[in-house]
Design a protein around this motif. Sequence first.
Motif, short mmCIF file in Angstrom:
data_model
loop_
_atom_site.label_atom_id
_atom_site.label_comp_id
_atom_site.label_asym_id
_atom_site.label_seq_id
_atom_site.Cartn_x
_atom_site.Cartn_y
_atom_site.Cartn_z
N VAL B 98 0.51 -1.14 0.05
CA VAL B 98 0.31 -0.31 -0.28
C VAL B 98 0.98 1.30 0.19
CG1 VAL B 98 -2.03 -1.19 1.85
CG2 VAL B 98 -0.06 0.33 2.59
N SER B 99 0.39 2.24 -0.49
CA SER B 99 1.11 3.47 -0.91
C SER B 99 0.68 4.67 1.14
CB SER B 99 1.05 4.23 -1.31
OG SER B 99 -0.21 4.56 -2.13
N ARG B 100 -0.66 4.66 1.28
CA ARG B 100 -0.88 5.30 2.28
C ARG B 100 -2.02 4.61 2.97
NH1 ARG B 100 -4.00 10.21 -0.95
NH2 ARG B 100 -1.66 10.69 -1.13
N THR B 101 -1.79 4.30 4.47
CA THR B 101 -2.56 4.55 5.61
C THR B 101 -3.45 5.79 6.44
OG1 THR B 101 -0.92 2.84 5.76
CG2 THR B 101 -2.16 3.74 7.70
N MET B 102 -4.57 5.91 6.66
CA MET B 102 -5.47 6.73 7.01
C MET B 102 -5.46 6.15 9.28
SD MET B 102 -7.63 8.21 4.67
CE MET B 102 -8.87 8.84 5.81
N PHE B 103 -5.65 7.41 9.43
CA PHE B 103 -6.94 6.67 11.33
C PHE B 103 -8.00 6.58 10.54
CE2 PHE B 103 -8.84 8.52 14.53
CZ PHE B 103 -7.61 8.30 16.01
N GLY B 104 -8.25 4.90 11.12
CA GLY B 104 -9.87 4.83 10.51
C GLY B 104 -10.83 4.71 12.07
N GLY B 105 -9.48 4.74 13.10
CA GLY B 105 -10.88 4.78 14.78
C GLY B 105 -10.04 3.82 15.63
N GLN B 106 -10.79 3.91 16.34
CA GLN B 106 -10.08 3.39 17.60
C GLN B 106 -10.43 3.10 19.17
OE1 GLN B 106 -6.84 5.96 18.97
NE2 GLN B 106 -5.34 4.74 20.32
#
Lengths: 143, 166
Positions: B98-106
């Motif tokens: 993958v090239s990009r990682t986003m915060f999805g929740g916690q």
Amino acid sequence: MSQRYFEDVHEGDELPPMVKNASRAQLFLFSAATQNPHRIHYDREYAAVEGHPDVLVHGPLQGAWLSQLVTDWAGPKGRVLNVGWQNRARGFPEQDLTWRGKVTATRREGNRGIVELEIVETNPEGQTLVPGTATVALPLRGS
Amino acid sequence: MTETESLIPPEALEQIDRLVGEPQSATISRRESQRYAWAAGDLNPIYFDEAAAREAGYDGLVVPPTLLGWIMEDGRPLDQLREDGLYKGRRQGIGLRVSRTMFGGQEYDFVEPIYVGDTITAETRLKGLEEKTGSSGPFVLTTQETTYTNQHGRVVARGRVLSIAR
């Protein structure tokens, strides 16, 4: 901040809404406090490169707000046991972001009461940015 | 989608339940804790006024619990910054395509109070890797769980972070 007691809480109760409106300076301070150098939170030109029309409110800042909604409502002797949230849509600075919560379940557990909450953050268009949940323990009256 | 096109190489799956990086420890200062509370706009007296915290049944000044995820962030050399401002190699070790990682929740379980002056040790494990298909193509939902333990050996919290990688 007043104390809330378990006996006064019922399923279906709504929490008083909390409105947050982040300035760009606040976003900068949150980046600094969390050592987060991601440019989408302070560099509008760069945010456009990642497809955003403006800088974004941090997902974790919204998590801090969710936690605050619950602790403010519970009062100083309340204890937040669990929080969870998802970041579904983008939040922007200089926008009223409204937090609402609702009691979905209550149960007595020993000398305290456990309250389950469903929480939502919406933007001025009414779009859900963050759905979340929380579990909080409240004292009993006279305990 | 065929196996060869998966965003999750087999060696990434082998890392489930393993430690991500080394355990890390940090001592939380009053200033650090309160800077975070100020920045969030959360002026709860239990974070600022020790007498108020004791009155509420705590043993000292309380740390805003959602700060936990950030107390281990070390500084890094400036030449390790990428174009997006993040540090290079942050996700190294998982090896997703993958090239990009986003915060999805916690999610956090708060087990015991966290106090100013506590030394917290964090151990992070990869708990899940799930490939999904969304409106803008395939992505990987990763779950990492961090256990936070204080200087008395007591678990104070567990945090689970969801990330969307594409």
